[in-house]
Design an enzyme around this catalytic site. Structure first.
Site, mmCIF file in Angstrom:
data_model
loop_
_atom_site.group_PDB
_atom_site.id
_atom_site.type_symbol
_atom_site.label_atom_id
_atom_site.label_comp_id
_atom_site.label_asym_id
_atom_site.label_seq_id
_atom_site.Cartn_x
_atom_site.Cartn_y
_atom_site.Cartn_z
ATOM 1 N N ASP A 4 33.349 3.193 34.165
ATOM 2 C CA ASP A 4 32.220 3.993 33.697
ATOM 3 C C ASP A 4 30.927 3.549 34.357
ATOM 4 O O ASP A 4 29.884 4.155 34.137
ATOM 5 C CB ASP A 4 32.085 3.879 32.171
ATOM 6 N N ASP A 30 42.096 10.585 28.943
ATOM 7 C CA ASP A 30 41.260 9.432 28.612
ATOM 8 C C ASP A 30 41.861 8.667 27.429
ATOM 9 O O ASP A 30 42.693 9.196 26.677
ATOM 10 C CB ASP A 30 39.865 9.968 28.257
#
Ligand code: DGJ
Length: 735
Positions: A554, A484
């Site tokens: 997301d 990430d």
């Protein structure tokens, strides 16, 4: 040189013409005038003729300098230059500029020699497409600016099995003095305007890659990033489509950048109605010092031309990336169906909770547990701990190996989350090495998500962080990593670079990232790597060279995902799109959608879950094995098939529909989602695409069998659903 079918690259010496052919496209350049300018002659549908250099208009005024040097500026400002320089009469934006020892910025590149060979060389330190000697041919054109002592190698590869051409450039300082490179784009196309419309992908956090389309007008329109990554907001993709070009018809010229940092794309329409379309590293804040004999390698740009509208362009990109960019052992395999605990628990988890989730997940057929953020250091919220990659044994009692072994005993694989490029100010790492963060001396660096970016342009920083990651991976049977990156770069300053090299930091950061990921997949060759950047801020072909899938966004809401996945799939194969079924009300936008619909939408990507299976309603739990069965039934088709967009909810505001057709055209899967629920409507007919006209097909849910021709011209019925956000999958099989 070339392919027996005439595919490949030819040089016609007498006419001084280069011709690159892919199955359905040709790309032609010519060396002109006594000064050996390289002109861009043609890119488009395949031509048999190669000498079409009349397209360069060198017989018209303003004519070439050898005939009329009095109007040299006029020539330079009108000529379709293959790789335009800067500051010498072409007032359009060029591809390259410098700061010489004398302080000058001008560059003019003219041809000195060339070579053509089968296959394609690697780009040192950079991701790039690849192909064998049978699959592609490469042309390297050597150019020079004799005044500067600068050499530029223009590199072109033509693929034999896909309608794609790649370009890049390597610049070498042949002079005895340093030269600062202030701009070095990778590709440019000068061509006549054909009433082009500009297509690009824009968004925001949790709203990535929405398609934007607008007419091209006079002046310049740039899409770019200065975030150190492409970002949620802009995307390193650019297409020019002829007015009204749709999914099936119309011409499209597209460029996509194999790069994961600051990029720049621009379209400029000139006084003569020509357009200059360019792509490369963002020149702002870029300044690369070349000592004598040093070279700079620019990243690769992929060019696709389609005469079959956007659909043709999409399928070329998908084929190119599946065959010639993805490298993972998983690239042609079903990915394990994972459950990620981020939306399930956020930071609030421990060994028992994770094992409880895994136990229930394994019963339902889920194949891997991924432990997301919060398992290390003192990280119980997003304000601390990044950089301290030691397992938090207060949360993970018994340690990581115990947890992984327990999960493995349930028959599941185990995956883990890292954010290797970051450091929290509140971390042992930052306290020990504050200078490892990117920052400018004398300024307090700006935080984002309460964190700083590590200076991975520095080898000691890379080595340290890489070893932390590798140590964790060696300590247990970890088979998947989610890498990430949750903030963009700012405060560009590196304590590892001299003052006159600070302008190299953005690019050196990306090179550092590539080096770390290359090391990771080399040392752990069986690992499934998924890249991620606060959702989909770094979803680009560069990252796909290292990981076969990237977390798309997301925003896991099924309806929001329709637009995000439509924009993503415009360029990238479905197999690369990280997509999960999550809980409702959706955590990003609060909407409730049927569990079935969430499954249909996630099935268009890698497919997985992002919820606590022990907490969702029983009826939803019961649907999971059915969804998993669908994944196993359809994933080969979804991963390998040809993608056709049948309808866009973004355009019609009512429903979304896409289809995947197997390469042998014996099977297809249609995904339909109705977004607008309104009363008293009848069913609609959806025309399929990509089938064999004369083959007979059975359509799931329909009586009888029909010719592909009928299904493509007359369509299949789709009911008007009762209830919100419902949809269905329709499977079509040839008899
Ligand atoms: C952003 C990612 O996109 C999420 O899936 C999750 O991993 C969080 N970061 C964790 O901090």
């Amino acid at each position: 040189m070339g392919h027996s079918m005439g595919i490949g690259i030819q040089y016609y010496e007498k006419q001084r013409i280069f011709k690159l052919d892919t199955p359905h496209t040709s790309y032609i350049m010519a060396v002109v005038d006594d000064e050996n300018f390289l002109g861009h002659v043609y890119y488009g549908g395949r031509l048999e003729d190669y000498d079409v250099s009349y397209l360069l208009r060198t017989q018209e005024k303003p004519s070439a300098p050898s005939g009329n040097n009095r109007e040299r500026c006029s020539f330079m400002d009108a000529f379709p230059m293959e790789y335009p320089g800067h500051g010498l009469g072409d007032y359009r934006d060029g591809c390259i500029s410098v700061r010489s020892k004398g302080g000058h910025s001008a560059v003019n590149l003219t041809v000195t020699s060339h070579k053509i060979y089968d296959g394609k060389k690697k780009l040192e330190g950079l991701p790039a497409t690849f192909g064998t000697e049978k699959e592609c041919s490469t042309l390297e054109i050597e150019c020079e600016d004799a005044t500067l002592g600068l050499k530029a190698t223009l590199m072109y590869t033509a693929f034999h099995d896909v309608d794609a051409i790649t370009r890049s450039i390597k610049v070498t300082n042949m002079s005895g003095e340093e030269i600062y490179l202030t701009k070095a784009l990778s590709a440019c196309l000068d061509m006549d305007n054909k009433e082009f419309e500009h297509i690009s992908l824009h968004g925001s956090w949790a709203r990535e890659r929405h398609i934007q389309r607008q007419p091209v007008g006079y002046g310049k329109y740039a899409v770019s990033s200065l975030r150190g990554e492409p970002g949620h907001q802009e995307h390193p993709f650019l297409a020019l489509a002829t007015k009204g070009a749709g999914q099936d018809a119309g011409e499209v010229y597209a460029m996509n950048f194999v790069y994961s940092g600051n990029f720049f794309t621009q379209v400029e329409m000139s006084q003569y109605d020509s357009v200059r379309m360019s792509m490369g590293i963002q020149p702002e804040d870029f300044c690369w010092k070349l000592e004598p004999q040093e070279s700079f390698q620019a990243p690769e740009a992929v060019l696709v031309y389609s005469a079959e509208g956007l659909g043709g362009m999409t399928r070329s990109f998908h084929d190119l990336y599946r065959k010639h960019l993805l490298r993972s052992p998983y690239k042609d395999k079903k990915r394990p169906i994972l459950l990620n605990n981020w939306e399930a628990t956020y930071f609030d988890f421990d060994t028992d909770k994770l094992i409880g989730i895994a136990r229930q997940a394994s019963k339902l057929g889920i194949e891997m547990l991924v432990m997301d953020d919060g398992w290390f250091g003192k990280r119980n919220s997003d304000n601390c701990g990044l950089g301290d990659w030691q397992v938090n044994e207060e949360k993970l009692k018994g340690g990581l190996k115990y947890l992984v072994d327990e999960v493995n005993k349930l028959g599941m694989k185990f995956g883990i989350w890292f954010e290797p490029e970051m450091v929290s100010p509140d971390s042992d790492l930052y306290r020990a090495h504050p200078d490892w963060a990117i920052q400018i001396p004398g300024r307090t660096a700006a935080m984002a998500r309460e964190q700083y970016v590590l200076d991975i342009s520095r080898k000691e920083v890379r080595d340290y962080v890489y070893e932390c990651v590798a140590k964790v991976l060696r300590s247990a049977n970890v088979e998947y990593v989610k890498w990430d990156m949750n903030r963009p770069l700012s405060d560009l300053g590196s304590s590892g670079l001299a003052a006159d090299r600070q302008g190299e930091l953005y690019h050196r950061y990306v090179l550092g990232l590539y080096e770390m990921q290359e090391r990771l997949i080399t040392d752990f060759p069986d690992l499934l790597l998924e890249n991620c950047s606060g959702g989909g801020a770094r979803f680009d072909p560069g990252m796909l060279y290292y990981s076969p899938q990237i977390w798309c966004s997301d925003d896991t809401d099924a309806i929001e995902r329709l637009a995000i996945q439509e924009g993503t799939a415009l360029v990238y194969p479905l197999s690369t799109m990280g997509a999960h079924v999550s809980d409702c009300p959706n955590h990003a936008i609060g909407r409730t959608t049927p569990f079935e619909t969430r499954g249909y939408v996630a099935l268009a990507g890698t497919f997985g879950y992002e919820l606590d299976v022990t907490k969702i309603p029983q009826e939803e739990q019961k649907m999971i094995p059915e969804q998993i069965a669908m994944y196993h039934k359809y994933n080969d088709l979804v991963r390998e098939g040809d993608y056709y967009r049948l309808a866009s909810y973004q355009e019609n505001k009512v429903y979304d529909c896409y289809e995947v057709v197997s390469k042998d055209r014996k099977e297809a899967l249609v995904t339909y989602v109705q977004v607008l629920n309104s009363s008293n409507r009848r069913s609609r007919h959806i025309c399929l695409k990509g089938l064999k006209a004369d083959a007979v097909y059975r359509v799931e849910g329909m009586e009888g069998s029909y010719l592909g021709d009928t299904l493509m011209k007359a369509g299949i019925p789709m009911e008007n659903f009762w209830g919100d956000f419902r949809g269905k999958l329709v499977h079509i099989t040839a008899l």
